[in-house]
Design a protein around this motif. Structure first.
Motif, PDB file in Angstrom:
ATOM      1  N   ARG A  14      92.389  64.968  68.392  1.00 16.51           N
ATOM      2  CA  ARG A  14      92.350  65.777  69.343  1.00 16.51           C
ATOM      3  C   ARG A  14      90.912  66.533  69.591  1.00 16.51           C
ATOM      4  NH1 ARG A  14      94.464  68.863  66.641  1.00 16.51           N
ATOM      5  NH2 ARG A  14      96.970  68.525  66.985  1.00 16.51           N
ATOM      6  N   ARG A  15      90.091  66.701  68.395  1.00 22.41           N
ATOM      7  CA  ARG A  15      88.139  66.587  67.905  1.00 22.41           C
ATOM      8  C   ARG A  15      87.355  65.584  68.805  1.00 22.41           C
ATOM      9  NH1 ARG A  15      84.718  65.596  65.209  1.00 22.41           N
ATOM     10  NH2 ARG A  15      85.140  64.061  63.284  1.00 22.41           N
ATOM     11  N   MET A  16      87.841  64.002  68.760  1.00 16.57           N
ATOM     12  CA  MET A  16      87.279  63.497  69.643  1.00 16.57           C
ATOM     13  C   MET A  16      87.426  63.175  70.574  1.00 16.57           C
ATOM     14  SD  MET A  16      85.619  62.399  67.536  1.00 16.57           S
ATOM     15  CE  MET A  16      84.387  61.632  67.938  1.00 16.57           C
ATOM     16  N   ARG A  17      89.011  63.633  71.455  1.00 21.03           N
ATOM     17  CA  ARG A  17      89.411  63.421  72.580  1.00 21.03           C
ATOM     18  C   ARG A  17      88.893  65.004  73.528  1.00 21.03           C
ATOM     19  NH1 ARG A  17      95.306  61.648  71.313  1.00 21.03           N
ATOM     20  NH2 ARG A  17      94.767  59.181  71.809  1.00 21.03           N
ATOM     21  N   GLU A  18      88.573  66.102  73.138  1.00 18.18           N
ATOM     22  CA  GLU A  18      87.749  67.006  73.550  1.00 18.18           C
ATOM     23  C   GLU A  18      85.661  66.376  73.739  1.00 18.18           C
ATOM     24  OE1 GLU A  18      89.265  69.963  70.987  1.00 18.18           O
ATOM     25  OE2 GLU A  18      91.421  70.375  71.882  1.00 18.18           O
ATOM     26  N   GLY A  19      85.574  65.707  73.032  1.00 15.08           N
ATOM     27  CA  GLY A  19      84.198  65.776  72.747  1.00 15.08           C
ATOM     28  C   GLY A  19      83.767  65.698  71.626  1.00 15.08           C
ATOM     29  N   GLY A  20      84.155  66.565  70.798  1.00 19.00           N
ATOM     30  CA  GLY A  20      83.437  66.542  69.265  1.00 19.00           C
ATOM     31  C   GLY A  20      82.427  65.285  68.801  1.00 19.00           C
ATOM     32  N   PRO A  21      81.890  65.422  67.951  1.00 15.62           N
ATOM     33  CA  PRO A  21      80.685  64.528  66.823  1.00 15.62           C
ATOM     34  C   PRO A  21      81.717  63.280  66.353  1.00 15.62           C
ATOM     35  CG  PRO A  21      80.420  67.251  66.471  1.00 15.62           C
ATOM     36  CD  PRO A  21      81.527  66.651  67.097  1.00 15.62           C
ATOM     37  N   ASP A  22      81.284  62.821  66.866  1.00 19.28           N
ATOM     38  CA  ASP A  22      81.695  61.607  65.773  1.00 19.28           C
ATOM     39  C   ASP A  22      80.577  61.890  64.319  1.00 19.28           C
ATOM     40  OD1 ASP A  22      78.937  60.018  66.061  1.00 19.28           O
ATOM     41  OD2 ASP A  22      79.912  58.334  67.406  1.00 19.28           O
ATOM     42  N   ALA A  23      80.927  60.180  63.330  1.00 19.87           N
ATOM     43  CA  ALA A  23      80.685  61.077  61.942  1.00 19.87           C
ATOM     44  C   ALA A  23      79.336  60.583  62.252  1.00 19.87           C
ATOM     45  CB  ALA A  23      80.732  58.918  61.175  1.00 19.87           C
ATOM     46  N   TYR A  24      78.679  59.753  63.682  1.00 16.87           N
ATOM     47  CA  TYR A  24      76.967  59.575  63.849  1.00 16.87           C
ATOM     48  C   TYR A  24      76.118  61.327  64.709  1.00 16.87           C
ATOM     49  CZ  TYR A  24      76.783  55.536  61.833  1.00 16.87           C
ATOM     50  OH  TYR A  24      76.947  54.112  60.862  1.00 16.87           O
ATOM     51  N   GLY A  25      77.658  62.325  64.660  1.00 11.65           N
ATOM     52  CA  GLY A  25      76.277  63.364  65.614  1.00 11.65           C
ATOM     53  C   GLY A  25      76.886  63.000  67.219  1.00 11.65           C
ATOM     54  N   ASN A  26      77.639  62.212  67.472  1.00 11.03           N
ATOM     55  CA  ASN A  26      77.287  61.691  68.461  1.00 11.03           C
ATOM     56  C   ASN A  26      78.248  61.893  69.265  1.00 11.03           C
ATOM     57  OD1 ASN A  26      74.597  60.607  68.470  1.00 11.03           O
ATOM     58  ND2 ASN A  26      75.436  58.691  67.967  1.00 11.03           N
ATOM     59  N   PRO A  27      78.172  62.328  71.182  1.00 11.08           N
ATOM     60  CA  PRO A  27      80.123  62.428  71.662  1.00 11.08           C
ATOM     61  C   PRO A  27      80.503  61.252  71.985  1.00 11.08           C
ATOM     62  CG  PRO A  27      78.483  63.022  72.621  1.00 11.08           C
ATOM     63  CD  PRO A  27      77.605  62.466  71.647  1.00 11.08           C
ATOM     64  N   PRO A  28      81.932  60.693  71.611  1.00  8.23           N
ATOM     65  CA  PRO A  28      82.336  59.394  71.854  1.00  8.23           C
ATOM     66  C   PRO A  28      82.146  59.067  73.555  1.00  8.23           C
ATOM     67  CG  PRO A  28      84.360  61.374  72.028  1.00  8.23           C
ATOM     68  CD  PRO A  28      82.936  62.126  71.840  1.00  8.23           C
ATOM     69  N   GLU A  29      81.761  58.012  73.152  1.00 10.19           N
ATOM     70  CA  GLU A  29      81.444  56.994  74.917  1.00 10.19           C
ATOM     71  C   GLU A  29      83.353  56.905  75.378  1.00 10.19           C
ATOM     72  OE1 GLU A  29      79.197  53.428  74.497  1.00 10.19           O
ATOM     73  OE2 GLU A  29      77.462  55.198  73.149  1.00 10.19           O
ATOM     74  N   ARG A  30      83.300  56.487  76.719  1.00 12.69           N
ATOM     75  CA  ARG A  30      84.882  56.057  77.557  1.00 12.69           C
ATOM     76  C   ARG A  30      84.274  55.185  77.972  1.00 12.69           C
ATOM     77  NH1 ARG A  30      88.652  59.868  79.609  1.00 12.69           N
ATOM     78  NH2 ARG A  30      89.550  58.864  80.967  1.00 12.69           N
ATOM     79  N   GLU A  31      84.822  54.734  78.011  1.00  5.74           N
ATOM     80  CA  GLU A  31      85.423  52.893  78.561  1.00  5.74           C
ATOM     81  C   GLU A  31      86.551  52.510  79.325  1.00  5.74           C
ATOM     82  OE1 GLU A  31      82.898  50.799  78.764  1.00  5.74           O
ATOM     83  OE2 GLU A  31      81.310  51.992  77.793  1.00  5.74           O
ATOM     84  N   ILE A  32      86.740  51.494  80.414  1.00  3.95           N
ATOM     85  CA  ILE A  32      88.111  51.020  80.948  1.00  3.95           C
ATOM     86  C   ILE A  32      88.054  49.762  80.071  1.00  3.95           C
ATOM     87  CG2 ILE A  32      89.696  50.632  82.851  1.00  3.95           C
ATOM     88  CD1 ILE A  32      88.774  53.503  82.352  1.00  3.95           C
ATOM     89  N   SER A  33      89.590  49.569  79.266  1.00  5.33           N
ATOM     90  CA  SER A  33      90.388  48.324  78.492  1.00  5.33           C
ATOM     91  C   SER A  33      90.434  47.314  79.644  1.00  5.33           C
ATOM     92  CB  SER A  33      91.181  48.676  77.791  1.00  5.33           C
ATOM     93  OG  SER A  33      91.415  47.755  76.894  1.00  5.33           O
ATOM     94  N   ASP A  34      89.691  46.372  78.911  1.00  3.82           N
ATOM     95  CA  ASP A  34      90.080  45.320  79.741  1.00  3.82           C
ATOM     96  C   ASP A  34      91.383  44.549  79.185  1.00  3.82           C
ATOM     97  OD1 ASP A  34      89.632  44.033  77.342  1.00  3.82           O
ATOM     98  OD2 ASP A  34      87.641  42.507  77.981  1.00  3.82           O
ATOM     99  N   GLY A  35      92.243  44.972  77.893  1.00  5.06           N
ATOM    100  CA  GLY A  35      93.432  44.827  77.240  1.00  5.06           C
ATOM    101  C   GLY A  35      93.302  43.603  76.694  1.00  5.06           C
ATOM    102  N   ASP A  36      91.896  43.321  76.202  1.00  2.00           N
ATOM    103  CA  ASP A  36      91.946  42.268  75.260  1.00  2.00           C
ATOM    104  C   ASP A  36      91.125  42.872  74.145  1.00  2.00           C
ATOM    105  OD1 ASP A  36      91.813  39.820  73.838  1.00  2.00           O
ATOM    106  OD2 ASP A  36      89.740  39.251  74.339  1.00  2.00           O
ATOM    107  N   GLY A  37      91.423  43.255  72.795  1.00  2.00           N
ATOM    108  CA  GLY A  37      91.015  43.367  71.568  1.00  2.00           C
ATOM    109  C   GLY A  37      90.380  45.132  71.370  1.00  2.00           C
ATOM    110  N   VAL A  38      91.097  45.896  71.964  1.00  2.00           N
ATOM    111  CA  VAL A  38      91.247  47.222  71.535  1.00  2.00           C
ATOM    112  C   VAL A  38      91.866  48.175  71.165  1.00  2.00           C
ATOM    113  CG1 VAL A  38      90.647  49.637  73.408  1.00  2.00           C
ATOM    114  CG2 VAL A  38      89.624  47.039  73.995  1.00  2.00           C
ATOM    115  N   PRO A  39      92.417  48.163  70.070  1.00  2.00           N
ATOM    116  CA  PRO A  39      93.052  48.552  68.558  1.00  2.00           C
ATOM    117  C   PRO A  39      92.426  49.951  68.611  1.00  2.00           C
ATOM    118  CG  PRO A  39      91.477  47.331  67.473  1.00  2.00           C
ATOM    119  CD  PRO A  39      91.590  47.127  68.496  1.00  2.00           C
ATOM    120  N   CYS A  40      94.069  50.980  69.189  1.00  2.00           N
ATOM    121  CA  CYS A  40      93.474  52.284  68.999  1.00  2.00           C
ATOM    122  C   CYS A  40      93.813  52.705  67.422  1.00  2.00           C
ATOM    123  CB  CYS A  40      94.405  53.207  69.980  1.00  2.00           C
ATOM    124  SG  CYS A  40      94.446  55.304  69.868  1.00  2.00           S
ATOM    125  N   ARG A  41      93.255  53.232  67.163  1.00  2.00           N
ATOM    126  CA  ARG A  41      93.635  54.363  65.400  1.00  2.00           C
ATOM    127  C   ARG A  41      93.604  54.946  65.137  1.00  2.00           C
ATOM    128  NH1 ARG A  41      89.655  49.952  67.004  1.00  2.00           N
ATOM    129  NH2 ARG A  41      89.310  49.260  64.722  1.00  2.00           N
TER     130      ARG A  41
END
Length: 155
Positions: A14-41
């Motif tokens: 939830r924190r990451m989806r709301e734009g919270g800082p990651d482990a390095y203090g940066n906001p998450p980057e948003r991309e579009i999946s090509d469907g190959d090798g993008v495992p959701c944690r």
């Protein structure tokens, strides 16, 4: 022995989806999946082609210490249900091998436990490691890129 596959927590997702800082203090980057090798944690499924996802640095440890590795991970940008922990996650069937490594109660690597394991032997190796008294959890990582996938514990 029953294994429990532990995804990233609902709170962290939830924190990451709301734009919270990651482990390095940066906001998450948003991309579009090509469907190959993008495992959701979080749901421990792959992000489908055309779906948005987030990239951010994750440190899957409760404290800062020398063994608390940090690295890039992916997650569905839209809400997804957390993996229930009971069955082998779909993302752990998408590669020919994975790196498994045992950790003690103090979240430090138990030397001699790390190794690349063929996918069909992943569960057996995790059970073998978790049967040891000095191993309380096992991290599963990509054998190719060392990216964290999930944690395994005994039920």
């Amino acid at each position: 022995m029953r294994l429990r596959y532990i995804p990233m927590s609902d709170d962290e997702a939830r924190r990451m989806r709301e734009g919270g800082p990651d482990a390095y203090g940066n906001p998450p980057e948003r991309e579009i999946s090509d469907g190959d090798g993008v495992p959701c944690r979080h749901c421990l499924r792959n992000v489908g082609a055309g779906e948005p996802y987030l990239i951010f640095a994750l440190r899957p440890f409760s404290s800062l210490q020398p063994y608390a590795e940090t690295g890039p991970v992916f997650m569905h940008a839209e809400e997804c249900p957390a993996h229930d922990g009971n069955a082998l996650p779909p993302i752990l069937a998408s590669s020919v091998s994975y790196l498994l490594r045992g950790y003690g109660e103090n979240e430090r690597i138990v030397y001699g436990t790390g190794g690349v394991v063929p996918t069909e032997k992943l569960q057996a190796r995790a059970e073998e490691l978790l049967a040891r008294p000095d191993v309380s959890s096992v991290h599963v990582r990509s054998a190719k890129n060392n990216c964290y996938q999930c944690r395994i514990e005994m039920l």
